[in-house]
Write an enzyme that holds these catalytic residues in place. Structure first.
Site, PDB file in Angstrom:
ATOM      1  N   ASN A 101      35.923  -0.205 -11.406  1.00 45.40           N
ATOM      2  CA  ASN A 101      35.141  -1.219 -12.109  1.00 45.40           C
ATOM      3  C   ASN A 101      36.122  -2.292 -12.556  1.00 45.40           C
ATOM      4  O   ASN A 101      36.782  -2.161 -13.592  1.00 45.40           O
ATOM      5  CB  ASN A 101      34.417  -0.599 -13.304  1.00 45.40           C
ATOM      6  CG  ASN A 101      33.564  -1.599 -14.064  1.00 45.40           C
ATOM      7  OD1 ASN A 101      33.607  -2.804 -13.801  1.00 45.40           O
ATOM      8  ND2 ASN A 101      32.795  -1.104 -15.020  1.00 45.40           N
ATOM      9  N   ARG A 115      32.036  -1.215  -8.436  1.00 43.49           N
ATOM     10  CA  ARG A 115      30.962  -1.870  -9.157  1.00 43.49           C
ATOM     11  C   ARG A 115      31.086  -3.366  -8.907  1.00 43.49           C
ATOM     12  O   ARG A 115      32.138  -3.967  -9.117  1.00 43.49           O
ATOM     13  CB  ARG A 115      31.078  -1.611 -10.658  1.00 43.49           C
ATOM     14  CG  ARG A 115      29.990  -2.328 -11.455  1.00 43.49           C
ATOM     15  CD  ARG A 115      30.358  -2.457 -12.911  1.00 43.49           C
ATOM     16  NE  ARG A 115      29.308  -3.146 -13.651  1.00 43.49           N
ATOM     17  CZ  ARG A 115      29.525  -3.887 -14.737  1.00 43.49           C
ATOM     18  NH1 ARG A 115      30.748  -4.020 -15.208  1.00 43.49           N
ATOM     19  NH2 ARG A 115      28.531  -4.478 -15.362  1.00 43.49           N
ATOM     20  N   HIS A 118      22.889  -4.384 -15.397  1.00 43.77           N
ATOM     21  CA  HIS A 118      22.931  -2.981 -15.835  1.00 43.77           C
ATOM     22  C   HIS A 118      22.059  -2.105 -14.930  1.00 43.77           C
ATOM     23  O   HIS A 118      21.622  -1.020 -15.324  1.00 43.77           O
ATOM     24  CB  HIS A 118      22.427  -2.821 -17.282  1.00 43.77           C
ATOM     25  CG  HIS A 118      23.296  -3.458 -18.304  1.00 43.77           C
ATOM     26  ND1 HIS A 118      22.788  -4.002 -19.466  1.00 43.77           N
ATOM     27  CD2 HIS A 118      24.641  -3.646 -18.370  1.00 43.77           C
ATOM     28  CE1 HIS A 118      23.779  -4.505 -20.189  1.00 43.77           C
ATOM     29  NE2 HIS A 118      24.917  -4.295 -19.552  1.00 43.77           N
ATOM     30  N   ARG A 175      26.308 -12.078 -27.379  1.00 37.57           N
ATOM     31  CA  ARG A 175      25.389 -12.966 -26.659  1.00 37.57           C
ATOM     32  C   ARG A 175      24.105 -13.143 -27.455  1.00 37.57           C
ATOM     33  O   ARG A 175      23.601 -12.207 -28.064  1.00 37.57           O
ATOM     34  CB  ARG A 175      25.051 -12.408 -25.273  1.00 37.57           C
ATOM     35  CG  ARG A 175      26.248 -12.257 -24.351  1.00 37.57           C
ATOM     36  CD  ARG A 175      25.789 -11.736 -22.988  1.00 37.57           C
ATOM     37  NE  ARG A 175      26.925 -11.321 -22.184  1.00 37.57           N
ATOM     38  CZ  ARG A 175      27.014 -10.150 -21.563  1.00 37.57           C
ATOM     39  NH1 ARG A 175      26.034  -9.264 -21.664  1.00 37.57           N
ATOM     40  NH2 ARG A 175      28.067  -9.857 -20.836  1.00 37.57           N
ATOM     41  N   GLU A 227      27.234   5.488 -15.317  1.00 37.30           N
ATOM     42  CA  GLU A 227      27.275   4.515 -14.231  1.00 37.30           C
ATOM     43  C   GLU A 227      28.299   4.895 -13.171  1.00 37.30           C
ATOM     44  O   GLU A 227      28.086   4.667 -11.977  1.00 37.30           O
ATOM     45  CB  GLU A 227      27.578   3.131 -14.805  1.00 37.30           C
ATOM     46  CG  GLU A 227      26.460   2.605 -15.696  1.00 37.30           C
ATOM     47  CD  GLU A 227      26.819   1.336 -16.424  1.00 37.30           C
ATOM     48  OE1 GLU A 227      26.522   0.251 -15.881  1.00 37.30           O
ATOM     49  OE2 GLU A 227      27.409   1.409 -17.521  1.00 37.30           O
TER      50      GLU A 227
END
Length: 401
Positions: A10, A93, A182, A243, A386
């Protein structure tokens, strides 16, 4: 001997997370993180899980090439190097796959070009993903490299959910639509939640809440994404660590005209200086809860805004799905913050939602129900994984060749 190991990478803008997983029994053999790449204070944290203890390297890792070479050296020191005949594939990823890359994909030059073409809609993530792939290719040119896309799970969204209500020609010319993110987590968690309910994924409707520093919600009908909160970029939707989530688009014009802010400054404001951090100066839910207990009004308001947005999405996705079997919490905040789960569901008994205080407060790393037995709609906590999902998808692809 058939190779069964998958190295999952990742690659972020200044970091590389990695795990080595043996798909024969889905065991983790090693985990690690290279961070602050390009800085003088770079560090590599490596842990072989079969024994030997954690190891750390400190000193500048000039770029992703240097970071991956250091990772390869650490794995080799444990007898699990990139040259191992037991390594079947490297799974990467990749944040944005657009409309063309919607399934796990063997990487070739055409795939890399498409990932690069999408950099304008994922400027913080796709460049690092490309760098990680190219470096891994250089280190093991004979090994399959598989890209697994964050946007893939959401590519099933119907057009009425994926389209923005703007001029179609402009939208199509500039690839402006809702992609969602996601997705690897939402796919894994929705499948595991169905197992927890004792049903096949095709039989259940779920609202999945991935609540970490980045946060997203999805409405999942029969194992397929019906809608999701993030859009063209990961900025849309829920209140997040830094965010803003949903905001009137005219705020951008207003800040340009009235505050004289450039597009880059507004971009930085909404992505890096907003959300919980912008509201109260903290983006760690644990610290916010601590401050609330001490009577901090700013922390309380930030928490209330965060929960208000969560409730809006639960209600909206309930309406989208029509019937809901479970609301599922996952990721760092979703898995570990009982007060967030309780507050998000509070007052929704008319929708069949409730949490059991004792079950909600109990910790645990396993998937579990936290709703009372009488609740019409179950509430669940399902830890996400993940890396395992990327390993599963990557290994399945190469094994089918």
């Amino acid at each position: 001997m058939t190779p069964t190991r998958v190295l999952v990478l990742n690659s972020g803008s200044s970091s590389v997370k990695y795990q080595l997983i043996d798909m024969a029994d889905r065991s983790r053999l090693a985990v690690g993180l290279a961070e602050r790449i390009g800085e003088e204070t770079s560090a590599l944290h490596h842990e072989p899980l079969a024994g030997g203890g954690k190891r750390e390297r400190h000193g500048r890792l000039a770029d992703h090439d240097a970071a991956l070479e250091a990772i390869a050296e650490e794995l080799a020191a444990d007898g699990m190097g990139l040259d191992s005949p037991e390594l079947a594939v490297i799974g990467h990823r990749v944040v944005h796959g657009g409309l063309k890359l919607t399934v796990p994909t063997l990487v070739d030059d055409a795939v890399l070009k498409e990932i690069e073409r999408l950099i304008p809609v994922a400027p913080l993530h796709n460049p690092a993903n490309v760098t990680g792939i190219r470096t891994a290719q250089r280190l093991r040119p004979d090994l399959p490299q598989v890209a697994v896309f964050d946007t893939a799970f959401h590519s099933a969204m119907p057009e009425h959910a994926a389209r923005y209500a703007i001029d179609v020609e402009t939208a199509d010319a500039h690839r402006v639509r809702r992609y969602g993110f996601h997705g690897t987590s939402h796919a894994y968690v929705s499948r595991k939640a169905a197992e927890l309910l004792g049903k096949d994924a095709s039989e259940v409707n779920l609202i999945v809440l991935h609540l970490g520093n980045g946060a997203s919600a999805s409405a999942v009908r029969g194992g397929r994404c019906e809608d999701t909160s993030m859009g063209l970029t990961p900025l849309e939707g829920l209140v997040m660590g830094t965010r803003s989530g949903d905001i009137d688009p005219a705020v951008v014009f207003h800040l340009g005209r009235v505050a004289g802010m450039s597009m880059d400054e507004v971009d930085e404001l909404l992505n890096k200086r907003s959300g919980l951090l912008g509201l109260c100066g903290d983006n760690d839910m644990r610290q916010i809860r601590r401050r609330m207990a001490e009577g901090d009004a700013a922390a309380r308001l930030a928490f209330d805004i965060y929960i208000h947005r969560l409730k809006k999405y639960i209600g909206a996705y309930y309406a989208v799905l029509g019937t809901v079997d479970a609301v599922v919490f996952t990721a760092g905040v979703g898995e570990n913050s009982a007060p967030v789960r309780e507050a998000a569901v509070a007052g929704l008994k008319e929708l069949g939602l409730a949490v059991d205080g004792e079950l909600n407060a109990a910790g645990g790393k396993e998937a579990r129900l936290i709703s009372p037995s009488y609740a019409r709609v179950k509430v669940a906590v399902v830890p996400t994984d993940e890396e395992l999902e990327i390993a599963e998808q990557s290994y399945a692809l190469v094994a089918s060749r």
